[in-house]
Design an enzyme around this catalytic site. Structure first.
Site, PDB file in Angstrom:
ATOM      1  N   LEU A 119       0.856  -1.187   0.000  1.00 59.44           N
ATOM      2  CA  LEU A 119       0.000   0.000   0.000  1.00 59.44           C
ATOM      3  C   LEU A 119       0.889   1.233   0.000  1.00 59.44           C
ATOM      4  O   LEU A 119       1.868   1.310   0.741  1.00 59.44           O
ATOM      5  CB  LEU A 119      -0.907   0.017   1.238  1.00 59.44           C
ATOM      6  CG  LEU A 119      -1.657  -1.285   1.564  1.00 59.44           C
ATOM      7  CD1 LEU A 119      -2.594  -1.061   2.744  1.00 59.44           C
ATOM      8  CD2 LEU A 119      -2.418  -1.786   0.354  1.00 59.44           C
ATOM      9  N   PRO A 121       0.917   5.461   0.348  1.00 54.20           N
ATOM     10  CA  PRO A 121       0.080   6.573   0.823  1.00 54.20           C
ATOM     11  C   PRO A 121       0.150   7.792  -0.085  1.00 54.20           C
ATOM     12  O   PRO A 121       1.052   7.922  -0.922  1.00 54.20           O
ATOM     13  CB  PRO A 121       0.682   6.887   2.194  1.00 54.20           C
ATOM     14  CG  PRO A 121       2.145   6.597   2.004  1.00 54.20           C
ATOM     15  CD  PRO A 121       2.214   5.402   1.065  1.00 54.20           C
ATOM     16  N   THR A 123       0.818  10.744   1.009  1.00 50.61           N
ATOM     17  CA  THR A 123       1.786  11.694   1.544  1.00 50.61           C
ATOM     18  C   THR A 123       3.202  11.473   1.018  1.00 50.61           C
ATOM     19  O   THR A 123       3.982  12.412   0.933  1.00 50.61           O
ATOM     20  CB  THR A 123       1.799  11.617   3.082  1.00 50.61           C
ATOM     21  OG1 THR A 123       1.897  10.238   3.480  1.00 50.61           O
ATOM     22  CG2 THR A 123       0.532  12.226   3.666  1.00 50.61           C
ATOM     23  N   ASN A 124       3.547  10.249   0.691  1.00 47.84           N
ATOM     24  CA  ASN A 124       4.882   9.943   0.143  1.00 47.84           C
ATOM     25  C   ASN A 124       4.741   9.065  -1.102  1.00 47.84           C
ATOM     26  O   ASN A 124       5.321   7.975  -1.170  1.00 47.84           O
ATOM     27  CB  ASN A 124       5.748   9.217   1.181  1.00 47.84           C
ATOM     28  CG  ASN A 124       6.120  10.087   2.351  1.00 47.84           C
ATOM     29  OD1 ASN A 124       6.622  11.192   2.183  1.00 47.84           O
ATOM     30  ND2 ASN A 124       5.861   9.602   3.551  1.00 47.84           N
ATOM     31  N   GLY A 202      -3.067   5.076   6.375  1.00 46.95           N
ATOM     32  CA  GLY A 202      -3.799   5.473   7.567  1.00 46.95           C
ATOM     33  C   GLY A 202      -4.125   4.290   8.452  1.00 46.95           C
ATOM     34  O   GLY A 202      -4.053   3.128   8.026  1.00 46.95           O
ATOM     35  N   GLY A 220       2.487   1.987  12.577  1.00 48.16           N
ATOM     36  CA  GLY A 220       1.610   2.738  13.457  1.00 48.16           C
ATOM     37  C   GLY A 220       1.578   4.213  13.097  1.00 48.16           C
ATOM     38  O   GLY A 220       2.321   4.689  12.235  1.00 48.16           O
ATOM     39  N   CYS A 253       4.644  11.608   8.482  1.00 48.14           N
ATOM     40  CA  CYS A 253       4.174  11.349   9.844  1.00 48.14           C
ATOM     41  C   CYS A 253       5.314  11.494  10.849  1.00 48.14           C
ATOM     42  O   CYS A 253       5.081  11.430  12.058  1.00 48.14           O
ATOM     43  CB  CYS A 253       3.558   9.961   9.939  1.00 48.14           C
ATOM     44  SG  CYS A 253       4.716   8.608   9.626  1.00 48.14           S
ATOM     45  N   GLU A 342      -1.214  14.121  16.115  1.00 52.68           N
ATOM     46  CA  GLU A 342      -0.603  14.312  14.796  1.00 52.68           C
ATOM     47  C   GLU A 342      -1.401  15.348  14.021  1.00 52.68           C
ATOM     48  O   GLU A 342      -2.631  15.343  14.038  1.00 52.68           O
ATOM     49  CB  GLU A 342      -0.556  12.992  14.020  1.00 52.68           C
ATOM     50  CG  GLU A 342       0.203  13.113  12.712  1.00 52.68           C
ATOM     51  CD  GLU A 342       0.329  11.791  11.966  1.00 52.68           C
ATOM     52  OE1 GLU A 342       1.220  11.693  11.108  1.00 52.68           O
ATOM     53  OE2 GLU A 342      -0.465  10.878  12.236  1.00 52.68           O
ATOM     54  N   LEU A 422       7.806   2.319   8.952  1.00 56.14           N
ATOM     55  CA  LEU A 422       8.377   2.359  10.288  1.00 56.14           C
ATOM     56  C   LEU A 422       7.504   1.563  11.258  1.00 56.14           C
ATOM     57  O   LEU A 422       6.437   2.028  11.667  1.00 56.14           O
ATOM     58  CB  LEU A 422       8.512   3.804  10.760  1.00 56.14           C
ATOM     59  CG  LEU A 422       9.341   4.734   9.863  1.00 56.14           C
ATOM     60  CD1 LEU A 422       9.300   6.161  10.394  1.00 56.14           C
ATOM     61  CD2 LEU A 422      10.770   4.254   9.760  1.00 56.14           C
TER      62      LEU A 422
END
Length: 472
Positions: A119, A121, A123-124, A202, A220, A253, A342, A422
């Site tokens: 998967l 995201p 954001t990156n 997410g 996480g 994140c 966050e 991570l």
């Protein structure tokens, strides 16, 4: 051979099944590749996307399509981060015998998992497909990438570049595939039908990965807390915090969500952060920005990852155009103090504590609300304070005197493994708290030979010692 899995009678399921079948056929063709052949493949996959001219195009397209982050951040990730990720694994032995433990007389042999379902995201979306793909192929696997819908064209562009490079080297292009029209049903089917899920996204998507019935490596939520103690170089700390907080407009994140300052240097650090481009929130700003940044307790996708003046304008606040991040004084944590969570924005919560002991307690309280197990950091020249923070916090990574966002996923200035996945350990609901790379994407056969001298169980007196007397 992978276990046979039932396939639902839907168009989505059949489309994914066809992709998985092609991936299996491709993976079978490289299963017996040499280390040199594998390393040539992953080198070509990175070059296909990071080379001059291509990287610039990808960076701009990512910003245009996702409307998240900025060009410089995207270019750095596709041009520099992918190169660093290749450098990090290129000399690793991933084919055949990868380790010999002479003391235990154990030989470890790496075997491919098969088909990785990954998967990616929003954001990156520029470097994630490349980094996940080279780690999959490093283990002689095939990979199918399910992008966030907000970056599906970017993902296809990147995957197509890798496929063309793979094919030019005589390997099957279907080692790397992309779901071109992503949907929740399609992603769920991929997670059901692949052999291993590498989930970055997410919390909802990561939970779905764990619930799919397929082995999964999830990550996480992030909510990095950065402590600055009384021994820190404050000019250095302020500049690195600025760099980390503003990189790619805080799309990561790992961005510095919270800065915790020891009271003896609080005012001086605050002044230096303002000097570096910070805007100190004024009375009333707390509520106005919160009303825009969150909707019904969730981050507003239309407000995150924006330049500071743009976010403030959305909130009806006017700030100087040269302000690049927002300093939001905070005192508490939890749902009643939303800035303790966050933010995916260029806002840092700013706290004052008496000492590092209080910083440890506050970090744990903040991350118990959001981000437990992910990462924290400290600016300090005291090894005692560094170890106090590291020992006392429920965290997987502690970055010392480094900008958090570009450091905890690996960088040229540290020894962390290069990744965008991570693990957060059991604190964050994950099976690992390591930086996930190719070693997590292989099966390992352990070959055990007899010890030259067998171990001997010692006498009860030697083995159990004083415990025997205490238990009488």
């Amino acid at each position: 051979m992978a276990l046979e899995k039932p396939i639902a009678d839907t168009d989505e399921a059949r489309n994914i099944a066809a992709m998985v079948a092609r991936a299996r056929a491709a993976q079978a063709q490289i299963e017996h590749y040499t280390q040199e052949q594998i390393d040539e493949l992953i080198t070509a996959m990175v070059w296909a996307n990071c080379q001059p001219g291509v990287a610039e195009k990808i960076a701009q397209h990512t910003v245009d399509e996702s409307q998240l982050g900025d060009y410089n951040g995207k270019f750095t990730k596709i041009s520099v981060k992918t190169r660093a990720a290749l450098l990090d694994i290129i000399d690793d032995k991933s084919v055949g015998v990868i380790e010999e433990d002479k003391e235990r007389n154990i030989i470890k042999i790496a075997k491919p998992v098969g088909v990785i379902g990954a998967l990616s995201p929003s954001t990156n979306p520029e470097a994630t497909p490349v980094i996940k793909a080279i780690n999959a192929v490093k283990g002689r696997n095939a990979i199918i990438i399910a992008p966030h819908p907000r970056a599906k064209i970017t993902n296809k562009m990147i995957v197509d570049n890798m496929r063309a490079a793979i094919e030019k080297l005589g390997a099957p292009a279907d080692l790397v595939q992309a779901i071109e029209l992503p949907s929740l049903d399609g992603t769920n089917e991929l997670m059901k039908q692949c052999d291993l899920i590498l989930a970055t996204g997410g919390p909802g998507m990561v939970h779905s990965a764990y619930s799919s019935g397929t082995p999964a490596l999830g990550v996480g939520a992030g909510n990095a807390c950065i402590t600055v103690d009384e021994t820190a170089d404050l000019d250095f700390a302020a500049e690195k915090i600025r760099l980390s907080k503003t990189f790619d407009l805080a799309a990561s994140c790992s961005s510095d969500n919270t800065v915790i300052a020891v009271e003896s240097i609080y005012d001086e650090l605050l002044a230096k952060l303002i000097d570096k481009g910070g805007y100190l929130a004024q009375a009333g700003d707390y509520e106005k920005i919160a009303a825009v940044l969150w909707e019904d307790g969730h981050l507003n996708a239309k407000a995150v990852v924006k330049p500071a003046p743009v976010l403030c304008e959305m909130a009806g606040i006017e700030i100087p155009s040269d302000r690049t991040f927002i300093i939001m004084p905070e005192t508490g944590f939890g749902p009643e103090h939303p800035y303790s969570g966050e933010k995916l924005s260029v806002i840092m919560a700013f706290y004052k504590v008496k000492n590092v002991d209080e910083a440890v307690e506050l970090t744990n309280n903040i991350q118990a609300y959001q981000g437990m197990g992910h990462s924290c950091g400290i600016y300090s020249t005291s090894d005692e304070n560094v170890l106090k923070l590291a020992s006392g916090t429920k965290t997987s990574r502690v970055m010392v005197n480094q900008p958090q966002s570009p450091s905890n996923s690996g960088n040229l200035w540290n020894g962390m493994r290069q990744t965008f996945s991570l693990g957060c350990g059991t604190w964050g609901g994950n099976s690992t708290n390591e930086n996930i790379y190719w070693k997590h994407l292989v099966n390992v056969t352990w070959v055990s030979k007899p010890l030259a001298t067998p171990k001997v169980i010692p006498s009860d007196e030697e083995l159990f010692g004083a415990v025997m007397d205490k238990l009488k």
